[in-house]
Write a protein that holds these residues in place. Sequence first.
Motif, PDB file in Angstrom:
ATOM      1  N   LYS A 184      -3.790 -20.276 -50.278  1.00  0.00           N
ATOM      2  CA  LYS A 184      -4.119 -19.738 -48.960  1.00  0.00           C
ATOM      3  C   LYS A 184      -5.483 -20.292 -48.543  1.00  0.00           C
ATOM      4  CE  LYS A 184      -3.135 -15.384 -46.652  1.00  0.00           C
ATOM      5  NZ  LYS A 184      -2.292 -15.963 -45.614  1.00  0.00           N
ATOM      6  N   GLY A 223       2.968 -18.749 -41.176  1.00  0.00           N
ATOM      7  CA  GLY A 223       2.332 -17.560 -41.741  1.00  0.00           C
ATOM      8  C   GLY A 223       3.266 -16.608 -42.460  1.00  0.00           C
ATOM      9  N   GLY A 284       6.149 -11.339 -44.703  1.00  0.00           N
ATOM     10  CA  GLY A 284       4.743 -11.529 -45.040  1.00  0.00           C
ATOM     11  C   GLY A 284       3.984 -10.254 -44.729  1.00  0.00           C
ATOM     12  N   ALA A 286       1.478  -9.803 -42.603  1.00  0.00           N
ATOM     13  CA  ALA A 286       1.356  -9.633 -41.150  1.00  0.00           C
ATOM     14  C   ALA A 286       2.731  -9.472 -40.515  1.00  0.00           C
ATOM     15  CB  ALA A 286       0.620 -10.825 -40.545  1.00  0.00           C
TER      16      ALA A 286
END
Length: 340
Positions: A184, A223, A284, A286
Amino acid sequence: MEKKDLDWSNLGFGYVKTDKRYVSNFKNGAWDEGALTDDADIVLNECAGVFQYAQTVFEGLKAYTTEDGHIVTFRPDLNASRLADSARRLEMPVFPEERFVDAVQKVVEANAAYVPPYGSGATLYIRPYMMGTNPVIGVKPADEYQFRMFCTPVGPYFKGGAKPITIRVSDYDRAAPCGTGNIKAGLNYAMSLHAIVTAHADGFDENMYLDPKTRTKVEETGGANFIFVTKDNKLVTPKSDSILPSITRRSLVYVAEHYLGMKVEHREVYFDEVKDFAEAGLCGTAAVISPIGKIVDHGKEILIPSGMEEMGPVTKKLYDTLTGIQMGRIEAPEGWIKRI
Ligand code: PLP
Ligand code: COI
């Protein structure tokens, strides 16, 4: 404790300045003891490593208010170890994993008034990160670093919440074979900015990246990882050395096997197979689970059978079980939930 007066149910995925953040500095080969601070600004030398050669890595995790009114975080130990992996790959010092988990506790506790109430649909997003801070002009790692962690209350990552999204196959790559796709690092996200801006301009919610070497296998989005459900009820998740090992995906694999009795395949997924799946989604921290309704490959549309109106039934079960565990409605596996 009195909550802040925010319109919790209408929050987007954005930055709201909260009261406290955590900072620790690395100098002369050691981390200082670290502390919470009110100061949201960073002042660095113009030649700091982070500005010149993008030496920065980060994490993302969330705090939740449970049904019975506690504040909890979800598997922060896995974010600590992934940040350590990211740091090693970019020649940065590792922030000790138990100190990472302790900093999460401190930051959430100090900003408890910003943790969205149960049932609001919002959560507290926590952003730990690290950067090279001393002047670096030859291409080499910095000697001094800063670790920081702030938090911000957030709503859904995609406008429209749980409505299925439309994605397209990107002509750009976000990672290289043997590159940094599995960590990341900020640089991976810089790589994806042009692709996401142009995808949005063309009316798509996200990009599907294919494997950079052969462009035949499904990787991930900018993402989130992918999940697919087969017509005979198996969960399939793409395996690749150049995607981020999503904590949500790893958790969903466990949930599918142990809570829902599903078979799971974590393997290479060819793009040619996608048209045969019954359901598809992104997963994920988010994105949570965002269902996919349509995938467009250079004008050719693949309509996912679950459609554009709502999540498919298996995706919904996965979503309800995962969020049920996170919000304390369903008993969690040992060690997954850390109470603040
Ligand atoms: N893939 C990428 C590129 C991401 O940025 C993220 C977000 O962290 C994920 C996948 C999902 O990972 P996680 O479930 O650990 O949040
Ligand atoms: C996360 O899910 O935590 C991420 O870092 C993804 C990012 C696109 C917000």
